[in-house]
Design an enzyme around this catalytic site. Structure first.
Site, PDB file in Angstrom:
ATOM      1  N   SER A 146       0.837  -1.210   0.000  1.00  0.00           N
ATOM      2  CA  SER A 146       0.000   0.000   0.000  1.00  0.00           C
ATOM      3  C   SER A 146       0.865   1.250   0.000  1.00  0.00           C
ATOM      4  O   SER A 146       1.862   1.304   0.717  1.00  0.00           O
ATOM      5  CB  SER A 146      -0.882   0.054   1.250  1.00  0.00           C
ATOM      6  N   GLU A 149      -0.867  -3.401  14.992  1.00  0.00           N
ATOM      7  CA  GLU A 149      -1.590  -3.010  13.786  1.00  0.00           C
ATOM      8  C   GLU A 149      -3.033  -3.494  13.854  1.00  0.00           C
ATOM      9  O   GLU A 149      -3.973  -2.744  13.672  1.00  0.00           O
ATOM     10  CB  GLU A 149      -0.891  -3.592  12.560  1.00  0.00           C
TER      11      GLU A 149
END
Ligand SMILES: Cc1cc2nc3c(=O)[nH]c(=O)nc-3n(C[C@H](O)[C@H](O)[C@H](O)COP(=O)(O)OP(=O)(O)OC[C@H]3O[C@@H](n4cnc5c(N)ncnc54)[C@H](O)[C@@H]3O)c2cc1C
Length: 379
Positions: free
Chosen positions: A160, A244
């Site tokens: 990403s 995360e």
């Protein structure tokens, strides 16, 4: 658990709210998955950093406010309630920075963190490979010793932000023959513009280059960019993965604000009774996630690791996000499909939630085995 905030926390909230009211762009920034939007978001990171709102929980020495995790949650509530832009620096801030705090050297922290806080250097996560996603330990990209550093070869994918980012961090096989696949991996940082690196953007469902393939052909990485001990990369990377999933990737503030926006949308469409329950579920879900996140943060502050509970959070927020966006699109009807609305873009992104940060199937296995003590499934 005492859920009231201290007067000092409330003062912090007031200060953040006032700053955001004065600075949040009146017109939403273009999508950060475009070159133009990436630049605009980078400038926004710099604006946040100029008044030390970019990384509030970090030590002041690196651009933060020493505010701690609970005030970070408060800040996020204000941030999203103010309609502030998505954070283009998030990969670095929520994944690489905690790793460097725990495993980096003082030199690495001093060199890497300040330009990360200002958005001058935007990071991409280069973990996945064409043959290594859920089974990340099967990765084959290699790092081979050379004078003063490592020569890196291989392919990373689904990275990403890599289409426009500056640097990346990832795992590489530095010892070819080990008894177990997650041994002999080394955690490296590298420059996406170094000789030998080719970045090939991959279009998302709507065509925007949200990710990229990264091809590495004899890329030199100096020793100073190895995080922790060579060969210990797996242990180091896994310590950040829990953060995360569990907390920092999707703060509850984001969903509280989205649920409020959904209620507004529902009212604006004449409060249709057939969607009433789904809208109520969205509000309740955001609150439940908020409580769950505060509990996780409190445990963490008491010295406990976030642990396998982070998998519960991950499954919850990813499925919640899809349900919330589906409700919004149903309320919008044809308008939702035709217009390039925030809801439509948010829906496309929400669809990926059960896949990235570890798929929900894998998270459910973790919950079954490590939290519920069920027998290991057949793999
Ligand atoms: C929006 C988005 C952003 C991403 N960003 C990044 C990034 O920045 N950096 C990066 O490195 N990667 C990124 N990824 C990649 C992501 O981490 C992987 O897609 C993910 O880990 C799944 O791997 P895979 O795609 O290879 O699927 P696979 O691992 O091939 O899985 C395919 C299916 O099989 C299931 N499955 C596999 N193994 C098991 C098992 N043991 N038990 C039960 N079910 C199983 C999976 O749950 C899944 O449903 C991103 C992905 C998306 C969608």
């Amino acid at each position: 658990m005492d859920l009231t905030h201290s007067p000092a926390d409330e003062a912090f909230r007031t200060e953040a709210r006032a700053w955001l009211a004065a600075h949040v762009p009146a017109v939403p920034l273009p999508s950060l998955e475009t070159e133009e939007g990436f630049g605009a978001h980078r400038a926004w990171e710099a604006e946040l950093a100029a008044d030390r709102w970019s990384v509030v929980s970090w030590p002041a020495a690196y651009g933060g406010r020493d505010a701690g995790l609970l005030r970070w949650l408060v800040f996020e509530e204000e941030y999203y309630a103010a309609g502030a832009p998505g954070r283009v620096g998030q990969n670095g801030i929520s994944l690489l920075a905690p790793t460097l705090f725990d495993h980096g050297t003082e030199e690495q922290r001093a060199r890497v963190l300040p330009p990360m806080a200002t958005g001058e250097v935007i990071w991409a996560q280069a973990w996945s490979e064409p043959g290594a996603g859920s089974d990340l330990a099967s990765l084959t990209s290699k790092a081979v010793r050379t004078e003063g550093g490592w020569l890196v070869n291989g392919q990373k994918t689904w990275s990403s932000r890599a289409a426009f980012a500056d640097r990346a961090f990832g795992l590489f096989r530095s010892e070819p023959r080990t008894p177990k696949p997650h041994q002999g991996l080394t955690y490296l940082m590298f420059d996406l513009r170094a000789p030998g690196v080719t970045v090939r953007p991959i279009g998302r469902l709507d065509g925007k280059p949200a990710f990229a393939d990264i091809f590495l052909d004899d890329v030199f990485v100096p020793d100073e960019d190895v995080i922790g001990e060579p060969g210990q990369g797996w242990r180091i990377a896994m310590s950040a993965a829990g953060n995360e999933r569990g907390l920092t990737l999707r703060s509850p503030g984001r969903f509280l604000a989205a649920a409020d926006r959904l209620v507004e949308l529902w009212r604006g469409r004449g409060s249709p009774s057939q969607e009433r329950e789904r809208v109520a579920d969205a509000v309740i879900g955001a609150r439940a996630y908020q409580l769950f996140a505060y509990a996780a943060a409190a445990r963490f502050l008491d010295g406990e690791p976030i642990g396998p509970e982070s998998s519960l959070n991950k499954v919850f927020w990813s499925e919640y996000d899809i349900a919330l966006h589906e409700t919004a699109l149903d309320l919008l009807g044809r308008d939702g499909e035709l217009a390039d609305t925030d809801w439509a873009e948010g829906y496309v992104f929400a669809l990926a939630g059960p896949i990235y940060a570890g798929t929900n199937e894998i998270q459910r296995d973790i919950v079954a085995e490590r939290l519920l003590g069920l027998p290991k499934g057949r793999r």
